[in-house]
Scaffold this motif. Structure first.
Motif, PDB file in Angstrom:
ATOM      1  N   MET A   1       0.919  -1.062  -0.369  1.00  0.00           N
ATOM      2  CA  MET A   1      -0.073  -0.130  -0.196  1.00  0.00           C
ATOM      3  C   MET A   1       0.920   1.544   0.232  1.00  0.00           C
ATOM      4  SD  MET A   1      -2.852  -0.523   0.486  1.00  0.00           S
ATOM      5  CE  MET A   1      -3.342   1.549   1.042  1.00  0.00           C
ATOM      6  N   THR A   2       2.458   0.924   0.600  1.00  0.00           N
ATOM      7  CA  THR A   2       3.156   2.379   1.117  1.00  0.00           C
ATOM      8  C   THR A   2       4.068   1.848   0.764  1.00  0.00           C
ATOM      9  OG1 THR A   2       2.890   2.472   3.126  1.00  0.00           O
ATOM     10  CG2 THR A   2       1.238   3.529   2.874  1.00  0.00           C
ATOM     11  N   GLU A   3       5.073   2.938   0.218  1.00  0.00           N
ATOM     12  CA  GLU A   3       5.986   2.814  -0.152  1.00  0.00           C
ATOM     13  C   GLU A   3       7.270   4.298   0.198  1.00  0.00           C
ATOM     14  OE1 GLU A   3       6.810   1.654  -4.236  1.00  0.00           O
ATOM     15  OE2 GLU A   3       9.074   2.677  -3.877  1.00  0.00           O
ATOM     16  N   LEU A   4       8.498   3.857   0.849  1.00  0.00           N
ATOM     17  CA  LEU A   4       8.999   5.061   0.942  1.00  0.00           C
ATOM     18  C   LEU A   4      10.491   5.153   0.523  1.00  0.00           C
ATOM     19  CD1 LEU A   4       9.347   7.325   3.433  1.00  0.00           C
ATOM     20  CD2 LEU A   4      10.741   6.143   4.732  1.00  0.00           C
ATOM     21  N   SER A   5      10.583   6.776  -0.199  1.00  0.00           N
ATOM     22  CA  SER A   5      11.620   6.834  -0.902  1.00  0.00           C
ATOM     23  C   SER A   5      13.109   7.044  -0.313  1.00  0.00           C
ATOM     24  CB  SER A   5      11.943   8.532  -1.602  1.00  0.00           C
ATOM     25  OG  SER A   5      12.159   9.079  -0.337  1.00  0.00           O
ATOM     26  N   ALA A   6      13.945   7.005  -0.806  1.00  0.00           N
ATOM     27  CA  ALA A   6      15.396   7.598  -0.578  1.00  0.00           C
ATOM     28  C   ALA A   6      14.984   8.511   0.807  1.00  0.00           C
ATOM     29  CB  ALA A   6      16.880   7.472  -1.524  1.00  0.00           C
ATOM     30  N   ILE A   7      16.237   9.158   1.335  1.00  0.00           N
ATOM     31  CA  ILE A   7      16.325  10.258   2.890  1.00  0.00           C
ATOM     32  C   ILE A   7      17.643  11.036   2.419  1.00  0.00           C
ATOM     33  CG2 ILE A   7      16.719  10.308   5.390  1.00  0.00           C
ATOM     34  CD1 ILE A   7      14.536   8.333   5.163  1.00  0.00           C
ATOM     35  N   ARG A   8      16.867  12.202   2.150  1.00  0.00           N
ATOM     36  CA  ARG A   8      17.769  13.104   1.983  1.00  0.00           C
ATOM     37  C   ARG A   8      18.068  13.929   3.844  1.00  0.00           C
ATOM     38  NH1 ARG A   8      17.229  16.005  -3.150  1.00  0.00           N
ATOM     39  NH2 ARG A   8      17.676  17.345  -2.079  1.00  0.00           N
ATOM     40  N   ASN A   9      19.667  14.363   4.059  1.00  0.00           N
ATOM     41  CA  ASN A   9      19.279  14.962   5.299  1.00  0.00           C
ATOM     42  C   ASN A   9      20.711  15.848   4.853  1.00  0.00           C
ATOM     43  OD1 ASN A   9      18.848  12.676   6.322  1.00  0.00           O
ATOM     44  ND2 ASN A   9      21.411  11.705   5.891  1.00  0.00           N
ATOM     45  N   THR A  10      19.780  17.651   6.212  1.00  0.00           N
ATOM     46  CA  THR A  10      20.762  18.564   5.337  1.00  0.00           C
ATOM     47  C   THR A  10      20.487  19.122   6.930  1.00  0.00           C
ATOM     48  OG1 THR A  10      19.316  18.741   3.335  1.00  0.00           O
ATOM     49  CG2 THR A  10      20.415  20.618   4.231  1.00  0.00           C
ATOM     50  N   LYS A  11      21.817  19.357   7.541  1.00  0.00           N
ATOM     51  CA  LYS A  11      22.488  20.650   8.570  1.00  0.00           C
ATOM     52  C   LYS A  11      21.824  22.098   8.313  1.00  0.00           C
ATOM     53  CE  LYS A  11      25.670  21.485  11.486  1.00  0.00           C
ATOM     54  NZ  LYS A  11      25.288  22.672  11.942  1.00  0.00           N
TER      55      LYS A  11
ATOM     56  N   ASP B   1      17.550  23.084   1.170  1.00  0.00           N
ATOM     57  CA  ASP B   1      16.420  22.099   1.257  1.00  0.00           C
ATOM     58  C   ASP B   1      15.783  22.329   2.689  1.00  0.00           C
ATOM     59  OD1 ASP B   1      17.364  20.459  -0.593  1.00  0.00           O
ATOM     60  OD2 ASP B   1      17.470  18.489   0.527  1.00  0.00           O
ATOM     61  N   GLY B   2      14.868  22.836   2.688  1.00  0.00           N
ATOM     62  CA  GLY B   2      14.002  23.358   4.252  1.00  0.00           C
ATOM     63  C   GLY B   2      12.300  23.213   3.989  1.00  0.00           C
ATOM     64  N   ALA B   3      11.862  24.090   4.575  1.00  0.00           N
ATOM     65  CA  ALA B   3      10.468  24.616   4.186  1.00  0.00           C
ATOM     66  C   ALA B   3      10.042  26.388   4.196  1.00  0.00           C
ATOM     67  CB  ALA B   3       9.103  23.475   5.447  1.00  0.00           C
ATOM     68  N   VAL B   4       8.670  25.922   3.788  1.00  0.00           N
ATOM     69  CA  VAL B   4       8.922  27.468   3.536  1.00  0.00           C
ATOM     70  C   VAL B   4       7.051  27.800   4.507  1.00  0.00           C
ATOM     71  CG1 VAL B   4       8.019  27.577   1.398  1.00  0.00           C
ATOM     72  CG2 VAL B   4       8.224  30.008   2.763  1.00  0.00           C
ATOM     73  N   LEU B   5       7.070  28.809   5.237  1.00  0.00           N
ATOM     74  CA  LEU B   5       5.996  28.654   5.711  1.00  0.00           C
ATOM     75  C   LEU B   5       5.197  30.548   5.261  1.00  0.00           C
ATOM     76  CD1 LEU B   5       3.751  29.162   8.108  1.00  0.00           C
ATOM     77  CD2 LEU B   5       5.129  30.396   9.525  1.00  0.00           C
ATOM     78  N   ILE B   6       4.217  29.800   4.306  1.00  0.00           N
ATOM     79  CA  ILE B   6       3.379  30.378   3.945  1.00  0.00           C
ATOM     80  C   ILE B   6       1.909  31.706   4.406  1.00  0.00           C
ATOM     81  CG2 ILE B   6       1.962  31.279   1.693  1.00  0.00           C
ATOM     82  CD1 ILE B   6       3.851  28.776   0.317  1.00  0.00           C
ATOM     83  N   TYR B   7       2.228  32.940   5.411  1.00  0.00           N
ATOM     84  CA  TYR B   7       0.861  32.506   6.284  1.00  0.00           C
ATOM     85  C   TYR B   7       0.596  34.449   6.162  1.00  0.00           C
ATOM     86  CZ  TYR B   7      -1.044  34.187  11.078  1.00  0.00           C
ATOM     87  OH  TYR B   7      -1.737  34.323  12.051  1.00  0.00           O
ATOM     88  N   LEU B   8      -0.451  34.308   5.937  1.00  0.00           N
ATOM     89  CA  LEU B   8      -1.315  35.416   5.881  1.00  0.00           C
ATOM     90  C   LEU B   8      -2.333  35.841   6.744  1.00  0.00           C
ATOM     91  CD1 LEU B   8      -3.349  36.482   2.619  1.00  0.00           C
ATOM     92  CD2 LEU B   8      -4.578  35.158   3.583  1.00  0.00           C
ATOM     93  N   ARG B   9      -1.981  37.835   6.531  1.00  0.00           N
ATOM     94  CA  ARG B   9      -2.460  38.179   7.905  1.00  0.00           C
ATOM     95  C   ARG B   9      -3.797  38.951   7.838  1.00  0.00           C
ATOM     96  NH1 ARG B   9       0.267  42.551   8.800  1.00  0.00           N
ATOM     97  NH2 ARG B   9       1.029  42.154  11.286  1.00  0.00           N
ATOM     98  N   HIS B  10      -4.333  38.072   7.221  1.00  0.00           N
ATOM     99  CA  HIS B  10      -5.933  38.979   7.360  1.00  0.00           C
ATOM    100  C   HIS B  10      -7.767  37.009   7.646  1.00  0.00           C
ATOM    101  CE1 HIS B  10      -3.976  41.627   5.183  1.00  0.00           C
ATOM    102  NE2 HIS B  10      -4.107  41.101   4.214  1.00  0.00           N
ATOM    103  N   THR B  11      -8.168  38.046   7.405  1.00  0.00           N
ATOM    104  CA  THR B  11      -9.460  37.083   8.463  1.00  0.00           C
ATOM    105  C   THR B  11     -10.864  37.260   7.471  1.00  0.00           C
ATOM    106  OG1 THR B  11     -10.950  38.973   9.818  1.00  0.00           O
ATOM    107  CG2 THR B  11      -9.017  37.337  10.821  1.00  0.00           C
ATOM    108  N   SER B  12     -10.687  37.524   5.953  1.00  0.00           N
ATOM    109  CA  SER B  12     -11.679  37.445   5.290  1.00  0.00           C
ATOM    110  C   SER B  12     -10.948  37.046   3.725  1.00  0.00           C
ATOM    111  CB  SER B  12     -12.288  38.773   4.852  1.00  0.00           C
ATOM    112  OG  SER B  12     -11.936  39.709   4.960  1.00  0.00           O
TER     113      SER B  12
END
Lengths: 159, 159, 159
Positions: free
Chosen positions: A1-11, A47-58
């Motif tokens: 059902m599932t399958e994991l890829s190779a793993i990448r490491n970063t400092k 390598d990493g992640a980007v947080l995208i944050y919207l400063r509004h309520t509508s």
């Protein structure tokens, strides 16, 4: 059902933050994928992640299909059905599109993270990042972009 | 259409985790903005992001307007319309408010991240962070707070 | 009303990324909690958070009850009511289940983060992580798993 890829490491210990202003022309979806990619290139992200944050309520952030524009038309229709105007809202002082905008913003959310690999967004083939404007009139929306991870250029990326 | 601000860089390698218990009094929105800000101050956070994570399936996390309380009243109404009680749910052993609570929790979500700048939440002017309780009766809800970024006080923030 | 626990600090600078392929058998919920836990164990994760990101626009990620399977049955029903097929969608070239799939994906979202403590997911007692398939037919879905935090085994976790 599932399958994991190779793993990448970063400092990785760099956090880079900027704000993106987005001018909307009223209700609809406004793509910011290219702007986020440009930000990642500018800071030499790896390598990493980007947080995208919207400063509004509508307004809200949505990751959705960027191929057929009919999809976004239907998404706007779907949101109108889920949160109709003139539905007996108590909060109506800011116009009939305001309270539906709050409901849509709550359902879609204003905070998301996208993984970054080799300096580029790890989006799926058909995915784009959108600011969804829920108000009828044009607005200036502010998005925080925050990359957390490793950058190639240590002079740029660290203080 | 879009415009990018100046960019801030930080060398950041500290992760600080705590749990916040929130006592709700039944269906409604319970603001935790002040508690999250206090946590950031206590750990001398500088730049980074805070992960807010709710460990439950019939409550959710929402970032919404903290000015007019009528907005939260209407948000509760909107959620009741989207996930009504007595709608022929199969799972009804835990009461008529339980399955609607699961639906609302799925739609709103239980995981969000807010950027932190200079030790404070980078919320928009009208944004507050809420635990949305979807059950009718009071509950004790547990929230994980996890800051990732740079802290001013290295004795406190690193092991 | 609220109460903060003891605080845990970690010096953390490791980012580990992999991709998980999930074969779905058509509309429904497919649990990946065990796969995410296995990934964390394999990389000797300690404290931090794992980003779970789905690279698709007609499926989504949901954290929901993993005890009574009736709950997932009702969640599928709830989503069908919120985004019905044959509701006059403009985008209908990919079948009657496609546009409802996009709406459900927008509402649930494709990006979430779960805190990691002592190498394990800090899920609530009843929480499981699911890929929600919104298409009628089987699909192969790709999930990015990215741990950010501290790993016990520096040889494995750092470059």
């Amino acid at each position: 059902m599932t399958e994991l890829s190779a793993i990448r490491n970063t400092k990785a210990d760099t956090i880079v933050t900027a704000r993106l202003a987005v001018a909307t022309s009223g209700e609809g979806f406004f793509e910011i994928t290219a702007e986020v990619k440009r930000f990642l290139k500018q800071i030499s992200a790896r390598d990493g992640a980007v947080l995208i944050y919207l400063r509004h309520t509508s307004a809200s952030l949505v990751i959705q299909e960027n191929a057929d524009p009919d999809v976004r038309t239907d998404l706007v229709t779907a949101l109108r059905r889920l949160a109709p105007a003139n539905a007996g809202w108590v909060h109506d002082v800011e116009g009939p599109d305001d309270m539906p905008g709050h409901v849509k913003s709550m359902l879609n959310g204003v905070s998301l993270q996208v993984p970054v690999e080799d300096g580029d967004l790890a989006l799926g083939t058909w995915q784009g990042v959108y600011v969804a404007e829920h108000r009828a009139t044009p607005h200036r929306r502010e998005v925080v972009l925050q990359f957390c991870g490793a950058c190639a250029d240590s002079n740029t990326a660290r203080d």
